[in-house]
Design a protein around this motif. Structure first.
Motif, PDB file in Angstrom:
ATOM      1  N   GLU A 337       0.513  -1.005   0.031  1.00  0.00           N
ATOM      2  CA  GLU A 337       0.217  -0.288  -0.053  1.00  0.00           C
ATOM      3  C   GLU A 337       0.793   1.614   0.093  1.00  0.00           C
ATOM      4  N   CYS A 338       1.747   1.088   0.499  1.00  0.00           N
ATOM      5  CA  CYS A 338       3.190   2.510   0.871  1.00  0.00           C
ATOM      6  C   CYS A 338       3.304   2.688  -0.892  1.00  0.00           C
ATOM      7  N   ILE A 339       3.961   1.439  -1.223  1.00  0.00           N
ATOM      8  CA  ILE A 339       4.767   1.619  -2.691  1.00  0.00           C
ATOM      9  C   ILE A 339       3.394   2.320  -3.593  1.00  0.00           C
ATOM     10  N   GLU A 340       1.825   2.077  -3.021  1.00  0.00           N
ATOM     11  CA  GLU A 340       1.208   2.060  -3.955  1.00  0.00           C
ATOM     12  C   GLU A 340       0.997   3.707  -4.378  1.00  0.00           C
ATOM     13  N   LEU A 341       0.504   3.969  -2.826  1.00  0.00           N
ATOM     14  CA  LEU A 341       0.216   5.241  -2.357  1.00  0.00           C
ATOM     15  C   LEU A 341       1.321   6.482  -2.943  1.00  0.00           C
ATOM     16  N   LYS A 342       2.350   5.912  -2.459  1.00  0.00           N
ATOM     17  CA  LYS A 342       4.134   7.156  -2.103  1.00  0.00           C
ATOM     18  C   LYS A 342       3.823   6.904  -0.550  1.00  0.00           C
ATOM     19  N   ARG A 343       3.296   6.939   0.352  1.00  0.00           N
ATOM     20  CA  ARG A 343       3.021   8.286   1.266  1.00  0.00           C
ATOM     21  C   ARG A 343       3.843   6.795   2.008  1.00  0.00           C
ATOM     22  N   LEU A 344       3.819   6.628   3.292  1.00  0.00           N
ATOM     23  CA  LEU A 344       4.312   5.835   5.239  1.00  0.00           C
ATOM     24  C   LEU A 344       4.046   7.140   6.020  1.00  0.00           C
ATOM     25  N   VAL A 345       3.315   6.099   6.699  1.00  0.00           N
ATOM     26  CA  VAL A 345       2.589   6.866   8.057  1.00  0.00           C
ATOM     27  C   VAL A 345       3.619   5.433   9.423  1.00  0.00           C
ATOM     28  N   PRO A 346       4.300   7.294  10.009  1.00  0.00           N
ATOM     29  CA  PRO A 346       5.155   5.637  11.482  1.00  0.00           C
ATOM     30  C   PRO A 346       3.744   5.705  11.467  1.00  0.00           C
ATOM     31  N   ASP A 347       4.219   4.154  12.258  1.00  0.00           N
ATOM     32  CA  ASP A 347       3.495   3.927  13.717  1.00  0.00           C
ATOM     33  C   ASP A 347       3.544   2.732  13.625  1.00  0.00           C
ATOM     34  N   THR A 348       3.415   2.143  15.070  1.00  0.00           N
ATOM     35  CA  THR A 348       4.061   0.762  16.199  1.00  0.00           C
ATOM     36  C   THR A 348       3.014   0.636  16.968  1.00  0.00           C
ATOM     37  N   ILE A 349       3.050  -1.346  15.634  1.00  0.00           N
ATOM     38  CA  ILE A 349       1.536  -2.208  16.307  1.00  0.00           C
ATOM     39  C   ILE A 349       1.978  -3.217  16.911  1.00  0.00           C
ATOM     40  N   TYR A 350       1.108  -3.344  17.776  1.00  0.00           N
ATOM     41  CA  TYR A 350       1.508  -4.860  18.299  1.00  0.00           C
ATOM     42  C   TYR A 350       0.509  -5.578  18.643  1.00  0.00           C
ATOM     43  N   LEU A 351       0.885  -7.023  18.236  1.00  0.00           N
ATOM     44  CA  LEU A 351       0.069  -7.792  17.826  1.00  0.00           C
ATOM     45  C   LEU A 351       0.250  -8.832  19.293  1.00  0.00           C
ATOM     46  N   HIS A 352      -1.595  -9.140  19.491  1.00  0.00           N
ATOM     47  CA  HIS A 352      -0.928 -10.793  20.862  1.00  0.00           C
ATOM     48  C   HIS A 352      -0.504 -11.348  20.510  1.00  0.00           C
ATOM     49  N   THR A 353       0.269 -12.208  22.022  1.00  0.00           N
ATOM     50  CA  THR A 353       0.360 -13.257  21.724  1.00  0.00           C
ATOM     51  C   THR A 353      -0.402 -13.694  22.920  1.00  0.00           C
ATOM     52  N   GLU A 354      -0.068 -15.045  23.030  1.00  0.00           N
ATOM     53  CA  GLU A 354      -1.149 -16.299  23.382  1.00  0.00           C
ATOM     54  C   GLU A 354      -0.694 -16.923  24.554  1.00  0.00           C
ATOM     55  N   LEU A 355      -0.732 -17.755  25.292  1.00  0.00           N
ATOM     56  CA  LEU A 355      -0.792 -18.898  26.171  1.00  0.00           C
ATOM     57  C   LEU A 355      -1.175 -20.126  25.110  1.00  0.00           C
ATOM     58  N   VAL A 356      -0.866 -21.323  25.500  1.00  0.00           N
ATOM     59  CA  VAL A 356      -1.076 -22.384  24.440  1.00  0.00           C
ATOM     60  C   VAL A 356      -0.789 -23.487  25.903  1.00  0.00           C
ATOM     61  N   VAL A 357      -1.658 -23.867  26.225  1.00  0.00           N
ATOM     62  CA  VAL A 357      -1.295 -25.087  27.825  1.00  0.00           C
ATOM     63  C   VAL A 357      -1.243 -25.775  26.755  1.00  0.00           C
ATOM     64  N   ARG A 358      -0.150 -27.012  27.459  1.00  0.00           N
ATOM     65  CA  ARG A 358      -0.607 -28.385  26.308  1.00  0.00           C
ATOM     66  C   ARG A 358      -0.102 -29.520  27.855  1.00  0.00           C
ATOM     67  N   GLU A 359       0.774 -30.133  27.707  1.00  0.00           N
ATOM     68  CA  GLU A 359       1.064 -31.297  28.827  1.00  0.00           C
ATOM     69  C   GLU A 359       2.546 -30.908  29.615  1.00  0.00           C
ATOM     70  N   SER A 360       2.977 -30.503  28.737  1.00  0.00           N
ATOM     71  CA  SER A 360       4.341 -30.566  29.215  1.00  0.00           C
ATOM     72  C   SER A 360       5.188 -29.754  30.952  1.00  0.00           C
ATOM     73  N   VAL A 361       4.156 -29.191  31.049  1.00  0.00           N
ATOM     74  CA  VAL A 361       3.935 -28.527  32.894  1.00  0.00           C
ATOM     75  C   VAL A 361       3.058 -28.640  33.164  1.00  0.00           C
ATOM     76  N   ARG A 362       3.546 -29.398  34.242  1.00  0.00           N
ATOM     77  CA  ARG A 362       2.490 -30.326  35.641  1.00  0.00           C
ATOM     78  C   ARG A 362       2.798 -29.437  37.173  1.00  0.00           C
ATOM     79  N   PRO A 363       1.237 -29.828  37.649  1.00  0.00           N
ATOM     80  CA  PRO A 363       0.999 -29.452  38.714  1.00  0.00           C
ATOM     81  C   PRO A 363       2.116 -29.519  40.274  1.00  0.00           C
ATOM     82  N   LEU A 364       2.669 -29.436  41.269  1.00  0.00           N
ATOM     83  CA  LEU A 364       3.318 -29.681  41.937  1.00  0.00           C
ATOM     84  C   LEU A 364       2.404 -29.901  42.646  1.00  0.00           C
ATOM     85  N   GLN A 365       2.557 -31.323  43.327  1.00  0.00           N
ATOM     86  CA  GLN A 365       2.293 -31.862  44.750  1.00  0.00           C
ATOM     87  C   GLN A 365       2.183 -31.046  45.694  1.00  0.00           C
TER      88      GLN A 365
END
Length: 365
Positions: A337-365
Motif C-alpha cells: 500500500e505504501c508503494i502504491e500510495l507513495k506515502r508512509l505514516v510511521p506507526d507502532t503496532i503490537y499484536l497479542h501473544t497467547e499462552l497455549v497450555v498443553r502437557e509439558s508443565v505439570r502441577p507440583l503436589q
C-alpha cells in the motif's frame, strides 16, 4: 502519382488481410495476444489503476470488485510482464525480505512462517528476494533500482545502519519484530515480554518456585523482551532471582540441549524451565530423556513461538503463540500500500501473544 497511391492502398489492404489471417491462425491454435491491464480495465469498465490495485490485493479496493477483476484476468490469461513493466515504469518489481541473520539465531520455523506470510500477500505481483543483512559488506547494491520496497525482520539493534541506508536511499520499508527509535518507520511486532510473563506465571501457579530460563541469542530484541517478562513474573510473585538458573542459548536445538544438561547438574535443580523458543525446548527435552528423566514428571518445560511441531511432541509442548505469519502478512500488505500510495505514516503496532497450555508443565503436589 495516382498509380503510386493506388499501389500503396492495395499494399495496405494486403497487409491488413495478412494481419487478420495471422490473428485467425492464432485463434485456431488456441493462442492469444498478450493481455494488458488496460485491456482488463476496458472490459471491466474501471480505471487501469483500479485493476492494478486489485491484482496486487490492495485493501483500497472492495472485495467484490477485486474478485471480478481477478476472475476476468484469469479468463483472459493475463500474466504480468515484469521486464516490460520495469522498463516502462522505472521499477524493479522486487520486494526484499531481509533478516538480521540467516546463519545463526534464526530458527527454521521462524524463517518459514515469515517467508510464508510475506509470500501469501506478494504472490505474483512482485518477485520476493530473501537475504540476510549480515551477508552484505556494504549496501551499495540496495537501491531504488533493485528494490521497490523492503521488509526487515529485525532481530537486533545491529540492523540500525541498514535501516538508516534504506531511509537515505528513499526505499519504502517496514520493520517487523522490533521497535526502532530515532527513525521514521512502521513497526509491527508481538508483545514478547507479556508472552513470557504468561508462561512463567503459569508455571508459578502450578506450584513451581525454582524456575530456570534458557535465553536466546545475546542482544536480540526477542531475548531481551522475553527475559524481561520472566523477571517480572518472578518479581510479582516474590520469587528471589537466582543467576544459576539463567543460562544463555542461541535459539537452536543444540544450545537448548547443552543448557539443560547444565541445569540438571545443579543442586537443587530447577523444577521448571522456560525456554525462549520451541527449538531450544526440544533440545532441552532431549537432554532430560538422556538423563533418564521424564518431562513433565521430573521437570516441566515450556517454550515460545508455538512452532508447527510443538503440538506433536510427546508430551505436547506448553508454549506461547507468537503470530509471526500474521505479522509478516500485515507488514507485506502495508508495504504494498505504501508503494502504491507513495506515502508512509510511521506507526507502532503490537499484536497479542497467547499462552497455549498443553502437557509439558505439570502441577507440583
Amino acid at each position: 502519382m495516382r498509380k503510386d497511391l493506388r499501389k500503396m492502398g492495395i499494399l495496405f489492404i494486403l497487409l491488413r488481410l495478412l494481419t487478420c489471417a495471422l490473428y485467425a491462425i492464432m485463434d485456431l491454435r488456441g493462442e492469444s495476444m498478450n493481455v494488458t491491464i488496460k485491456d482488463i480495465a476496458r472490459m471491466a469498465q474501471v480505471s487501469h489503476t483500479t485493476v492494478s490495485r486489485a491484482l496486487n490485493d490492495s485493501p483500497l479496493i472492495n472485495s467484490e470488485t477485486k474478485e471480478k477483476i481477478k476472475q476476468l484476468a484469469q479468463e483472459l490469461g493475463y500474466t504480468p510482464n515484469f521486464s516490460a513493466k520495469s522498463l516502462v515504469m522505472d521499477r524493479s518489481y522486487n520486494i526484499g525480505l531481509f533478516f538480521s541473520t540467516i546463519q545463526t539465531g534464526t530458527s527454521a520455523g521462524f524463517f518459514y512462517e515469515t517467508v510464508r506470510g510475506v509470500n501469501s500477500v506478494v504472490k505474483d505481483g512482485y518477485s520476493l528476494v530473501v537475504r540476510g543483512i549480515d551477508d552484505y559488506e556494504h549496501y551499495r547494491a540496495i537501491h531504488r533500482k533493485s528494490f521497490d520496497g523492503v521488509i526487515v525482520m529485525s532481530q537486533s539493534a545491529k540492523d540500525e545502519p541498514f535501516l538508516v541506508h534504506l531511509d537515505a536511499a528513499g526505499i519504502p520499508h517496514i520493520v517487523l519484530n522490533r521497535k526502532v527509535t530515532g527513525l521514521k518507520a512502521v513497526n509491527i511486532l508481538s508483545d514478547d515480554a507479556h508472552g513470557s510473563f504468561m508462561a512463567v506465571e503459569h508455571m508459578i501457579r502450578q506450584g513451581h518456585r525454582r524456575i530456570a530460563i534458557i535465553e536466546g541469542k545475546e542482544n536480540f530484541h526477542s531475548t531481551i523482551e522475553r527475559k524481561d517478562g520472566y523477571l517480572k513474573a518472578l518479581e510479582k510473585y516474590g520469587i528471589p532471582r537466582d543467576s544459576r538458573y539463567e543460562l544463555r542459548g542461541n535459539y537452536d536445538l543444540r544450545s537448548g540441549h547443552a543448557a539443560m544438561r547444565k541445569l540438571l547438574k545443579l543442586d537443587p535443580a530447577p523444577t521448571a524451565v522456560f525456554c525462549q523458543n520451541d527449538d531450544m525446548a526440544v533440545g532441552a527435552m532431549k537432554a532430560v530423556a538422556e538423563a533418564h528423566l521424564q518431562v513433565p514428571r521430573d521437570i516441566s518445560v515450556a517454550g515460545f513461538d508455538d512452532s508447527m511441531f510443538s503440538a506433536f511432541l510427546s508430551p505436547a509442548l506448553t508454549t506461547v503463540k507468537r503470530p509471526i505469519e500474521e505479522i509478516s502478512r500485515m507488514g507485506a500488505a502495508m508495504l504494498l500500500e505504501c508503494i502504491e500510495l507513495k506515502r508512509l505514516v510511521p506507526d507502532t503496532i503490537y499484536l497479542h501473544t497467547e499462552l497455549v497450555v498443553r502437557e509439558s508443565v505439570r502441577p507440583l503436589q
